[in-house]
Every structure is written in C-alpha cells, then in structure tokens.
Design a protein around this motif. Structure first.
Motif, PDB file in Angstrom:
ATOM      1  N   PHE A  81       0.820  -1.206   0.000  1.00 24.98           N
ATOM      2  CA  PHE A  81       0.000   0.000   0.000  1.00 24.98           C
ATOM      3  C   PHE A  81       0.859   1.263   0.000  1.00 24.98           C
ATOM      4  N   LEU A  82       1.968   1.213   0.757  1.00 25.99           N
ATOM      5  CA  LEU A  82       2.832   2.387   0.900  1.00 25.99           C
ATOM      6  C   LEU A  82       3.714   2.589  -0.319  1.00 25.99           C
ATOM      7  N   ASP A  83       4.095   3.807  -0.549  1.00 24.05           N
ATOM      8  CA  ASP A  83       5.048   4.133  -1.609  1.00 24.05           C
ATOM      9  C   ASP A  83       6.436   3.812  -1.085  1.00 24.05           C
ATOM     10  N   GLY A  84       7.074   2.785  -1.597  1.00 21.81           N
ATOM     11  CA  GLY A  84       8.376   2.343  -1.122  1.00 21.81           C
ATOM     12  C   GLY A  84       9.484   3.363  -1.288  1.00 21.81           C
ATOM     13  N   ASN A  85       9.286   4.360  -2.156  1.00 18.03           N
ATOM     14  CA  ASN A  85      10.289   5.398  -2.325  1.00 18.03           C
ATOM     15  C   ASN A  85      10.250   6.424  -1.201  1.00 18.03           C
ATOM     16  N   ARG A  86       9.153   6.494  -0.508  1.00 16.01           N
ATOM     17  CA  ARG A  86       8.991   7.492   0.551  1.00 16.01           C
ATOM     18  C   ARG A  86       8.910   6.901   1.950  1.00 16.01           C
ATOM     19  N   TRP A  87       8.544   5.639   2.034  1.00 20.20           N
ATOM     20  CA  TRP A  87       8.294   5.026   3.330  1.00 20.20           C
ATOM     21  C   TRP A  87       9.143   3.784   3.512  1.00 20.20           C
ATOM     22  N   LEU A  88       9.688   3.617   4.675  1.00 22.73           N
ATOM     23  CA  LEU A  88      10.463   2.423   5.021  1.00 22.73           C
ATOM     24  C   LEU A  88       9.684   1.686   6.111  1.00 22.73           C
ATOM     25  N   LEU A  89       8.999   0.612   5.734  1.00 20.57           N
ATOM     26  CA  LEU A  89       8.212  -0.146   6.696  1.00 20.57           C
ATOM     27  C   LEU A  89       9.099  -1.162   7.393  1.00 20.57           C
ATOM     28  N   VAL A  90       9.143  -1.071   8.714  1.00 24.42           N
ATOM     29  CA  VAL A  90       9.899  -2.015   9.524  1.00 24.42           C
ATOM     30  C   VAL A  90       8.891  -2.807  10.339  1.00 24.42           C
ATOM     31  N   ASN A  91       8.793  -4.097  10.054  1.00 22.45           N
ATOM     32  CA  ASN A  91       7.829  -4.968  10.727  1.00 22.45           C
ATOM     33  C   ASN A  91       8.514  -5.720  11.852  1.00 22.45           C
ATOM     34  N   VAL A  92       7.962  -5.608  13.052  1.00 20.79           N
ATOM     35  CA  VAL A  92       8.476  -6.343  14.209  1.00 20.79           C
ATOM     36  C   VAL A  92       7.319  -7.116  14.837  1.00 20.79           C
ATOM     37  N   PRO A  93       7.588  -8.336  15.351  1.00 14.79           N
ATOM     38  CA  PRO A  93       6.505  -9.197  15.813  1.00 14.79           C
ATOM     39  C   PRO A  93       6.038  -8.978  17.250  1.00 14.79           C
ATOM     40  N   ASP A  94       6.860  -8.302  18.069  1.00 15.83           N
ATOM     41  CA  ASP A  94       6.498  -8.205  19.493  1.00 15.83           C
ATOM     42  C   ASP A  94       6.944  -6.879  20.099  1.00 15.83           C
ATOM     43  N   LEU A  95       6.541  -6.642  21.338  1.00 14.27           N
ATOM     44  CA  LEU A  95       6.814  -5.370  21.996  1.00 14.27           C
ATOM     45  C   LEU A  95       8.284  -5.142  22.300  1.00 14.27           C
ATOM     46  N   SER A  96       9.021  -6.179  22.685  1.00 16.04           N
ATOM     47  CA  SER A  96      10.431  -5.970  23.006  1.00 16.04           C
ATOM     48  C   SER A  96      11.210  -5.560  21.757  1.00 16.04           C
ATOM     49  N   ALA A  97      10.931  -6.191  20.631  1.00 18.70           N
ATOM     50  CA  ALA A  97      11.580  -5.804  19.376  1.00 18.70           C
ATOM     51  C   ALA A  97      11.127  -4.404  18.960  1.00 18.70           C
ATOM     52  N   ALA A  98       9.864  -4.115  19.156  1.00 19.21           N
ATOM     53  CA  ALA A  98       9.332  -2.798  18.789  1.00 19.21           C
ATOM     54  C   ALA A  98      10.032  -1.694  19.569  1.00 19.21           C
ATOM     55  N   GLN A  99      10.206  -1.903  20.849  1.00 20.43           N
ATOM     56  CA  GLN A  99      10.843  -0.893  21.695  1.00 20.43           C
ATOM     57  C   GLN A  99      12.242  -0.572  21.176  1.00 20.43           C
ATOM     58  N   SER A 100      13.026  -1.567  20.865  1.00 27.10           N
ATOM     59  CA  SER A 100      14.388  -1.365  20.360  1.00 27.10           C
ATOM     60  C   SER A 100      14.386  -0.624  19.029  1.00 27.10           C
ATOM     61  N   VAL A 101      13.525  -1.050  18.119  1.00 28.22           N
ATOM     62  CA  VAL A 101      13.472  -0.446  16.793  1.00 28.22           C
ATOM     63  C   VAL A 101      13.009   1.010  16.879  1.00 28.22           C
ATOM     64  N   ILE A 102      12.022   1.286  17.710  1.00 31.90           N
ATOM     65  CA  ILE A 102      11.521   2.649  17.861  1.00 31.90           C
ATOM     66  C   ILE A 102      12.613   3.564  18.408  1.00 31.90           C
ATOM     67  N   GLU A 103      13.354   3.087  19.385  1.00 29.93           N
ATOM     68  CA  GLU A 103      14.437   3.894  19.945  1.00 29.93           C
ATOM     69  C   GLU A 103      15.527   4.172  18.913  1.00 29.93           C
ATOM     70  N   LYS A 104      15.837   3.206  18.058  1.00 33.20           N
ATOM     71  CA  LYS A 104      16.903   3.365  17.061  1.00 33.20           C
ATOM     72  C   LYS A 104      16.469   4.231  15.881  1.00 33.20           C
TER      73      LYS A 104
END
Length: 136
Positions: free
Chosen positions: A38-61
C-alpha cells in the motif's frame, strides 16, 4: 478506518527526500506485506516487528514517523503497553490496526492518547491520511 474524529489531521504525504520509517508491530507477515504494498516504497520504510520488546528497540533506534500496532501481537503485552510508553503528543502518531475496528476500540485508543484505528485489510479506504513535513 473508523469515522470517529481523531485529534490529529493525518495525510500520507512527505515533502522530504529521505524515506520515513514506519514501525508496524504485528506477527502477521501477510498484513505487513499488505501494508508494504500500500505504501510508496520510495517514501516510506516499513519495519515490521513481531512483538513489543523488538518494537521498543526499533523505535528507539529509528525514531519513526509513524507507529502502527496490531491488536494481536506475539509475546507479553499489548498495544496499550506500547502506547503508554510512546505518547503521540510528543512523538509520532500511533495507530492501532484491527480487523474488528469498531467504535469501542476507537474510543479506547483515542482516550489513551492514540491517533486512531486502522482497519485491516489495508486499503485506501481503511488507512488514515498522514502528513509529514511540507509537500514538495
């Protein structure tokens, strides 16, 4: 998307030259693929994470421009826990995705400080409009 008014105006537009990271917290590869298409890959970088611990790390980085969290995620915790850690009033818009997007869920998300609910499957009719920066 639910028709209830949100406290933000959102548009999927970006006036910058760098791709904006979006963190999608979901254990569903199918939903991640659907959102990525759905997203325009030239403008958006979708990072998919499966759980909250991974999400927390990715969001901070990454310091993403948008966080979308599924109502069904792996491991302990829920979208409520992630939203409590990331106040959209000081950070990126925070949306909850659900196949069962209804008034009760939308009301709860807004009451907890979230930006709204996105109904799955992802389509132009179901995804809110998010605006970042000035249009080019």
């Amino acid at each position: 998307m639910n028709n209830a008014k949100t406290k933000y105006e959102h548009r999927f537009e970006w006036g910058g030259t760098q791709r904006v990271p979006i963190v999608f917290v979901s254990s569903s590869a199918k939903d991640a693929h659907s959102l990525r298409e759905f997203l325009d890959g030239n403008r958006w970088l979708l990072v998919n994470v499966p759980d909250l611990s991974a999400a927390q790390s990715v969001i901070e980085k990454l310091s993403p421009g948008l966080i979308v969290c599924d109502t069904e995620i792996e491991g302990e915790g829920s979208w409520r826990d992630l939203l409590a850690r990331h106040s959209p009033s000081f950070g990126p818009p925070f949306f909850v995705s659900s196949q069962e997007a209804n008034e009760a869920l939308c009301s709860e998300v807004l009451a907890r400080g979230g930006s709204g609910v996105v109904k799955r499957p992802f389509s132009t009719a179901n995804v809110p409009v998010i605006r970042f920066g000035s249009p080019s």
